[in-house]
Design an enzyme around this catalytic site. Structure first.
Site, PDB file in Angstrom:
ATOM      1  N   TYR A  15       5.494  -8.640   8.586  1.00 35.49           N
ATOM      2  CA  TYR A  15       5.227  -7.223   8.745  1.00 35.49           C
ATOM      3  C   TYR A  15       5.343  -6.801  10.208  1.00 35.49           C
ATOM      4  CZ  TYR A  15       2.938  -7.714   4.166  1.00 35.49           C
ATOM      5  OH  TYR A  15       2.664  -7.981   2.856  1.00 35.49           O
TER       6      TYR A  15
ATOM      7  N   ASP B 290      -7.430   2.225   7.877  1.00 34.16           N
ATOM      8  CA  ASP B 290      -6.120   2.714   8.299  1.00 34.16           C
ATOM      9  C   ASP B 290      -6.243   4.189   8.675  1.00 34.16           C
ATOM     10  OD1 ASP B 290      -5.791   4.387   5.970  1.00 34.16           O
ATOM     11  OD2 ASP B 290      -5.111   2.634   4.846  1.00 34.16           O
TER      12      ASP B 290
ATOM     13  N   ARG C 109      -4.375  -4.285   7.230  1.00 33.08           N
ATOM     14  CA  ARG C 109      -5.343  -3.271   7.657  1.00 33.08           C
ATOM     15  C   ARG C 109      -6.590  -3.933   8.234  1.00 33.08           C
ATOM     16  NH1 ARG C 109      -7.313  -0.686   2.974  1.00 33.08           N
ATOM     17  NH2 ARG C 109      -6.217  -2.200   1.692  1.00 33.08           N
TER      18      ARG C 109
ATOM     19  N   ASP D 129       0.842  -1.193   0.000  1.00 28.76           N
ATOM     20  CA  ASP D 129       0.000   0.000   0.000  1.00 28.76           C
ATOM     21  C   ASP D 129       0.878   1.244   0.000  1.00 28.76           C
ATOM     22  OD1 ASP D 129      -2.304  -1.455   0.055  1.00 28.76           O
ATOM     23  OD2 ASP D 129      -2.687  -1.192   2.199  1.00 28.76           O
TER      24      ASP D 129
END
Length: 286
Positions: free
Chosen positions: A66, A80, A171, A38
């Site tokens: 992540y 987000d 997210r 993203d």
């Protein structure tokens, strides 16, 4: 130039933005990336240059790790911190509740893709529909959360380490954890620290690449993405058969191998079955 460069993608760049700029840096149209990030996300983005683009297909299912910051008590339309705020409530959850919520998301779970995603329905991206104020029903999909660890807890934040399968939306994971805790939540930041065989320690800041006089020095061989596999050096005759696309006999156990020439050139990703080696994908120069 051919090879893979591990880019540390900066915030507010799309993955396509990165490859578009690197086309000019490496002076080639043959370029692709492994695993979309993203715009708000940073971190490991492998970019395949020249003949190395033949390896992109093998990166699609690579495991990724992540580090995400989950903001508790805040929900948005994009799931987000960049989105429009939908709700904001005080946060009061115990450490025990946090660990219980995290445990419920470990392993194989079902996840509903967010509207703000690049998934297509009837030829249209969900994010394009979302920007027009439209919402479609989405089917939940199976994903696997191999690891979900709390690294740090702030006043209203949780910093998480997530090791997950292809197709996982971090997210949405943040949103769902917030819902499980009863206060809601959204993703505040996201950094990919590992993708397949590559880690953030190997990544090059994008600006450093753009400023480099010799960007080719950052390219690594396409075989590095298979470095977890055993390597084998072919004989001259075996190499000839390999280059002609033929199978040949070997005295090796069944499995997948990296095959090299006598001079050390990476020739192919190969498979051995019943004493016969065959090409999975060739990478030698024609």
């Amino acid at each position: 130039m051919d090879g893979i460069v591990i880019v540390d993608k900066p915030r507010d760049w799309t993955s396509q933005d990165v490859t578009a700029r690197l086309r000019r840096v490496f002076n080639t149209r043959r370029i692709g990336h492994g695993g979309t990030l993203d715009p708000m996300a940073t971190g490991v983005l492998p970019v395949f240059v020249g003949r190395a683009t033949r390896g992109v297909e093998f990166f699609e299912h690579a495991e990724k790790i992540y580090e995400a910051v989950l903001r508790l008590g805040l929900t948005t339309d994009t799931e987000d911190i960049t989105g429009t705020v939908l709700t904001e409530v005080p946060v009061s959850v115990t450490d025990e509740l946090v660990e219980g919520a995290l445990e419920s998301f470990r392993g194989e779970i079902m996840q509903v893709p967010p509207m703000y995603s690049a998934l297509k329905v009837n030829g249209q991206k969900l994010c394009d529909l979302a920007r027009k104020g439209k919402t479609l029903e989405r089917q939940a999909r199976p994903i696997t959360i191999h690891e979900l660890k709390l690294l740090e807890r702030g006043e209203n934040t949780l910093r998480l380490r997530v090791r997950c399968s292809k197709g996982t939306y971090i997210r949405t994971l943040c949103k769902d954890i917030g819902e499980a805790l009863g206060c809601g939540g959204c993703m505040e930041s996201l950094r990919r620290v590992s993708a397949g065989e590559y880690t953030i320690d190997e990544a090059v800041p994008l600006q450093e690449l753009l400023d480099a006089e010799n960007p080719g020095k950052y390219l690594r061989g396409v075989d590095t993405m298979f470095r977890f596999l055993p390597a084998v050096t072919l004989t001259a005759n075996q190499e000839k058969r390999c280059r002609n696309g033929n199978t040949f006999s070997v005295k090796l156990e069944e499995g997948t191998y990296r095959a090299y020439s006598q001079s050390g050139e990476f020739l192919m990703l190969a498979k051995v079955e019943a004493g016969v080696m065959m090409t999975v994908k060739s990478f030698f120069a024609v």
